[in-house]
Scaffold this motif. Sequence first.
Motif, PDB file in Angstrom:
ATOM      1  N   GLN A  27       0.836  -1.186   0.000  1.00  0.00           N
ATOM      2  CA  GLN A  27       0.000   0.000   0.000  1.00  0.00           C
ATOM      3  C   GLN A  27       0.875   1.241   0.000  1.00  0.00           C
ATOM      4  O   GLN A  27       2.018   1.222   0.432  1.00  0.00           O
ATOM      5  N   PHE A  28       0.285   2.336  -0.518  1.00  0.00           N
ATOM      6  CA  PHE A  28       0.984   3.621  -0.572  1.00  0.00           C
ATOM      7  C   PHE A  28       2.339   3.473  -1.275  1.00  0.00           C
ATOM      8  O   PHE A  28       3.379   3.885  -0.778  1.00  0.00           O
ATOM      9  N   SER A  29       2.291   2.885  -2.457  1.00  0.00           N
ATOM     10  CA  SER A  29       3.531   2.571  -3.173  1.00  0.00           C
ATOM     11  C   SER A  29       4.280   3.823  -3.611  1.00  0.00           C
ATOM     12  O   SER A  29       5.502   3.827  -3.630  1.00  0.00           O
ATOM     13  N   LYS A  30       3.555   4.888  -3.983  1.00  0.00           N
ATOM     14  CA  LYS A  30       4.244   6.114  -4.415  1.00  0.00           C
ATOM     15  C   LYS A  30       5.112   6.677  -3.303  1.00  0.00           C
ATOM     16  O   LYS A  30       6.251   7.097  -3.531  1.00  0.00           O
ATOM     17  N   ARG A  31       4.556   6.696  -2.102  1.00  0.00           N
ATOM     18  CA  ARG A  31       5.312   7.216  -0.964  1.00  0.00           C
ATOM     19  C   ARG A  31       6.533   6.341  -0.696  1.00  0.00           C
ATOM     20  O   ARG A  31       7.631   6.848  -0.456  1.00  0.00           O
ATOM     21  N   TRP A  32       6.339   5.021  -0.738  1.00  0.00           N
ATOM     22  CA  TRP A  32       7.466   4.110  -0.518  1.00  0.00           C
ATOM     23  C   TRP A  32       8.521   4.281  -1.606  1.00  0.00           C
ATOM     24  O   TRP A  32       9.721   4.293  -1.319  1.00  0.00           O
ATOM     25  N   GLN A  33       8.096   4.420  -2.856  1.00  0.00           N
ATOM     26  CA  GLN A  33       9.043   4.600  -3.959  1.00  0.00           C
ATOM     27  C   GLN A  33       9.870   5.863  -3.777  1.00  0.00           C
ATOM     28  O   GLN A  33      11.084   5.855  -4.010  1.00  0.00           O
ATOM     29  N   GLN A  34       9.225   6.948  -3.375  1.00  0.00           N
ATOM     30  CA  GLN A  34       9.954   8.200  -3.182  1.00  0.00           C
ATOM     31  C   GLN A  34      11.019   8.048  -2.104  1.00  0.00           C
ATOM     32  O   GLN A  34      12.155   8.503  -2.268  1.00  0.00           O
ATOM     33  N   ARG A  35      10.659   7.400  -1.010  1.00  0.00           N
ATOM     34  CA  ARG A  35      11.626   7.208   0.069  1.00  0.00           C
ATOM     35  C   ARG A  35      12.747   6.259  -0.362  1.00  0.00           C
ATOM     36  O   ARG A  35      13.914   6.458  -0.007  1.00  0.00           O
ATOM     37  N   MET A  36      12.385   5.248  -1.141  1.00  0.00           N
ATOM     38  CA  MET A  36      13.398   4.303  -1.622  1.00  0.00           C
ATOM     39  C   MET A  36      14.350   4.987  -2.596  1.00  0.00           C
ATOM     40  O   MET A  36      15.568   4.730  -2.579  1.00  0.00           O
ATOM     41  N   LYS A  37      13.821   5.865  -3.449  1.00  0.00           N
ATOM     42  CA  LYS A  37      14.675   6.594  -4.387  1.00  0.00           C
ATOM     43  C   LYS A  37      15.667   7.491  -3.637  1.00  0.00           C
ATOM     44  O   LYS A  37      16.836   7.605  -4.029  1.00  0.00           O
TER      45      LYS A  37
END
Length: 226
Positions: A27-37
Amino acid sequence: MTEPIYVAIPITPKVDLTGLPDKFLGQFSKRWQQRMKIWLTMKGLFSVIQVIRPQPTNTDPKTAEIAQWTERDQIGRGAILSALSNKLFNVYCSGSYIAKSLWDELDRKYNIEEQGLEKYSVSKFMRYQMVEDRFVAQQTHEIINLEHPLADAEMKLPEKFLIMSIVEKFPKSWKNFGMKLKHQKGRLSPDDLMIDISIEEEHRNQMHKMPVEHQPRANLGETKSE
């Protein structure tokens, strides 16, 4: 006979995995992607989700370049897998994925699913309309809760827009009070709005001196706007 002595030789990881984002649960993949980037960038590994394996040619075997790419890819892939929940790790730990293909697959699956949820959340917020036979304070709280998924999807509404949207959703008997709020000077926060509505609601109850059985019902179930 002398007992053998075992010496533990510490192995220093090539990348310190501290600071990884919280485990991705789907869930909330965009937020996770931003933090991972951000994390990959800080570790100098951002290129692993952008660059595919160099292809050797007859004239240029690119041996050193391929070896460097392979090492970085293994580190990046391991970092991405380490940032997944146990359930997702079991799904994506297959050796068939390189870091970029793993990233692209997570993006394809979970962002598409989230886009559907985002559209539903927007539609639900826009369609919500207050009704006369329920407490306005209760309905206002529900609208504010409807805004939370939008914020998680990076569609957070400006505070003033949120408040004016709530005012526009007032039932007919509250339109004059809504106009008063629109012309009120100074900044109005959601908390201030809730206080004003609660005071107005209490005032109306006192003015009308309504019997308990005829007072608006604070129904905690599904809204009538659905």
